[in-house]
Design a protein around this motif. Structure first.
Motif, short mmCIF file in Angstrom:
data_model
loop_
_atom_site.label_atom_id
_atom_site.label_comp_id
_atom_site.label_asym_id
_atom_site.label_seq_id
_atom_site.Cartn_x
_atom_site.Cartn_y
_atom_site.Cartn_z
N GLN A 103 5.02 -84.40 7.91
CA GLN A 103 5.83 -84.80 9.05
C GLN A 103 7.23 -84.18 9.06
O GLN A 103 7.83 -84.00 10.11
N PHE A 104 7.75 -83.88 7.88
CA PHE A 104 9.14 -83.47 7.81
C PHE A 104 9.32 -81.98 8.06
O PHE A 104 8.57 -81.16 7.57
N ARG A 105 10.35 -81.66 8.84
CA ARG A 105 10.63 -80.28 9.20
C ARG A 105 12.01 -79.89 8.70
O ARG A 105 12.91 -80.72 8.61
N PHE A 106 12.16 -78.62 8.40
CA PHE A 106 13.42 -78.16 7.81
C PHE A 106 14.14 -77.15 8.69
O PHE A 106 15.10 -76.52 8.29
N HIS A 107 13.61 -76.97 9.89
CA HIS A 107 14.27 -76.08 10.85
C HIS A 107 14.41 -76.82 12.17
O HIS A 107 13.59 -77.68 12.48
N PRO A 108 15.44 -76.46 12.94
CA PRO A 108 15.59 -77.10 14.24
C PRO A 108 14.35 -76.84 15.10
O PRO A 108 13.72 -75.78 14.96
N VAL A 109 14.00 -77.81 15.90
CA VAL A 109 12.82 -77.65 16.74
C VAL A 109 13.19 -77.78 18.20
O VAL A 109 14.30 -78.17 18.55
N GLY A 110 12.21 -77.46 19.05
CA GLY A 110 12.42 -77.56 20.49
C GLY A 110 12.51 -79.02 20.92
O GLY A 110 12.22 -79.93 20.15
N LYS A 111 12.89 -79.20 22.18
CA LYS A 111 13.00 -80.57 22.70
C LYS A 111 11.64 -81.25 22.75
O LYS A 111 11.52 -82.45 22.60
N ASN A 112 10.61 -80.45 23.02
CA ASN A 112 9.26 -80.99 23.09
C ASN A 112 8.40 -80.41 21.98
O ASN A 112 8.33 -79.20 21.82
#
Lengths: 432, 160
Positions: free
Chosen positions: B63-72
């Motif tokens: 579940q965890f992300r280490f980079h910025p993601v899009g709004k959707n």
């Protein structure tokens, strides 16, 4: 023929609210349970013959009786709602449609075992089921069904909803406990079993959502009534989540021992497109596969499926039609297990990766004739050699796919492409 | 840029017990959309949990992300049932529609495309999830319309 014990409230409007649940007779079983001594309650569950619905099928009452009555450290209940087995989606429905039945089941279990803190470990990917459960817990607290001095009976119970982080291995009971403690979800060596030393060092009961949700019905109607459904050794009903190539996929509650034929052809409307059933994975992706003919002959209960060389598992049935490439299906499965292996035990960490690579190469038509033997040998070296059963879960389908559909695997060897789908060998490198 | 909101990780206890790390990381992702190096240091300083342990736990869970993601966040299910019902075609349609490959974010930071193991609603196969909305029984030709709905909705919601 469907029997609606667990799913009895599913069709009611707004069945997930406390109002609807109370109108349908909810939280009555809890009062009945509380009038009983804990020992009598455990005996009742033992008498009902209820077996764990998460996959292993261990008798629930027996599991509870392993927890010591007196304990210096607090006892815990962990409700396993980390439903991640591909093909299984029954707990999602229970949480979405009847979360108060889960809470009532928790009350009954905690009273029987003497627990004052229960955790519900919900799969991270769940959206709606989690929101509904959280709302239900909030409602139950507000109404006094949870918290200090439940319902004026002098019994305290806290319930914490924990959202998982997205790891298949946390469905394993000790992996779940590790994860709950804020660590990587790597399973522990047993013994000590969780019933003796589990979450935060205390004795812990880990039960599946479906097991817990069955309790109110059993308490209300009695063990003898429950035993009227199902078979002698597999009493009661079970939720089956059917997916794949059937006309009406979905969750069906059936009495155990129902012929598989009836579920697939009557309830689910048969194979879509008028094709035939080539294979059937009866209990979630990690159980050995059955050929169409074997599946048509088998009954759906723990013993019959074991006699057929497979398992009831979680009841996540995947039906595959005659146009499906079995090598490709196995490749998808093995990719999943290779990704989800926690990496603790060498046979699993390495074995799942090798299985994935070998099956992908075969699928793309680049395999060798010795690959089939290599796959079988890897599976033999994985089974029973690891801390938890993830290695077995990856090895059992691999072995059974190769044994039962050997011709199809052999047809892929040296073909240069998948003979079923006539695809070029292009994604060997792109696949992972 | 995401403004650096102050979070108090010391309050994220479970009734005085341990086990607060995962909820803390979830809180960060809910607030920021991803887990930054700075946040990991912040958790470490406030809670005293070793950095290696925080990073180990954060990378263990999908579940965890280490980079910025899009709004959707668009998640395509690649479970067994979705696979045999045509998840590949859905993925290709999404890749074409969004112009990014699996795991990438569109240049306008509107969409991130992710393939996942199993979303646990196999009866709806093939399935995708956009943020917390589920779309099932999909055909590749429906993708354009679904994505369009999110393009038009001004300012999507960051998925927790």
């Amino acid at each position: 023929m469907e029997v609606k014990l667990l799913t009895r409230n599913f069709d009611r409007p707004e069945s997930w609210t406390l109002d609807a649940y109370e109108k349908a007779g909810g939280y009555r079983a809890w009062k009945t349970a509380f009038a009983l001594e804990p020992e009598a309650l455990i005996q009742l569950v033992k008498d009902s013959g209820l077996r764990g619905r998460g996959g292993a099928g261990f008798p629930t009452g027996l599991k509870w009786s392993f927890v010591p009555k007196e304990s210096s450290s607090p006892k815990y209940l962990c409700v396993n709602a980390d439903e991640s087995e591909p093909g299984t989606f029954k707990d999602r429905y229970l949480l979405e449609k009847d979360p108060h039945a889960v809470i009532e089941g928790i009350l009954i279990c905690c009273w029987a075992v003497g627990i004052h803190h229960a955790y519900i470990y919900v799969r991270g990917e769940f959206g709606l089921p989690l929101f509904r459960l959280r709302d239900a817990v909030r409602e139950a607290y507000a109404k006094g069904y949870l918290g200090h001095d439940v319902d004026g009976h002098g019994f305290d119970l806290e319930v914490t909803v924990h959202r998982g982080g997205g790891a298949y291995i946390c469905g394993e009971e000790t992996g779940l406990i590790e994860s709950l403690e804020g660590k990587k979800g790597q399973p522990r060596i047993k013994p000590p079993f969780p019933a003796v030393k589990g979450a935060f060092g205390g004795p812990t009961v880990v039960n599946n959502v479906e097991t817990i949700t069955t309790l109110p019905w059993i308490v209300e109607h009695g063990a003898a009534e429950y035993r009227k459904f199902g078979t002698e050794k597999s009493p009661g009903t079970k939720l089956f989540s059917v997916s794949g190539h059937v006309v009406r996929p979905g969750v069906y509650e059936i009495p155990l021992g129902l012929p598989c034929k009836e579920l697939v052809y009557d309830l689910c409307g048969g194979i879509s497109g008028g094709r035939t059933m080539k294979a059937n994975i009866p209990g979630g992706s990690s159980v050995p596969v059955l050929t169409g003919a074997e599946a048509e002959a088998v009954n759906l209960d723990y013993e019959s499926l074991a006699a057929a060389g497979t398992m009831l598992g979680s009841g996540g049935m995947i039906v595959l039609d005659d146009e499906t490439c079995m090598v490709w299906t196995l490749a998808v499965l093995e990719k999943f297990y290779a990704h989800e292996s926690c990496g603790q035990c060498t046979p699993c960490r390495e074995g799942t990766g090798w299985l994935r690579d070998l099956v992908y190469r075969l699928e793309a038509g680049g395999g060798k004739s010795c690959d089939l033997e290599t796959i079988l040998s890897i599976t033999r070296n994985m089974m029973g050699t690891t801390i938890c059963v993830l290695a077995d879960a990856a090895a059992m389908p691999a072995a059974s796919f190769v044994q039962k559909f050997r011709g199809e695997f052999e047809a892929h060897v040296g073909a240069g492409h998948c003979p079923m789908r006539r695809r070029p060998a292009h994604f060997l490198t792109a696949a992972h | 840029m995401i403004s650096h909101r102050k979070l108090d990780f010391r309050t994220l206890h479970f009734g005085g017990e341990e086990g607060k790390l995962i909820p803390a990381l979830q809180k960060v992702q809910e607030t920021d959309g991803y887990i930054s190096r700075e946040r990991i240091l912040e958790i470490h300083r406030q809670s005293g949990v070793p950095l290696s342990q925080i990073y180990g736990v954060a990378t263990f869970y999908a579940q965890f992300r280490f980079h910025p993601v899009g709004k959707n966040i668009v998640r395509v299910c690649h479970g067994t049932a979705c696979h045999v019902s045509g998840a590949k075609g859905i993925t290709e349609a999404l890749e074409e529609e969004l112009g990014v490959a699996n795991g990438e974010t569109t240049p306008d930071r509107q969409f991130t495309l992710d393939t996942v193991s199993c979303l646990g609603c196999c009866s709806l196969a093939p399935v995708i999830m956009i943020n917390n909305d589920t779309y099932g029984n999909l055909l590749p030709k429906q993708i354009k319309k679904i994505v369009k709905g999110y393009r038009e909705a001004a300012g999507g919601v960051v998925q927790p």
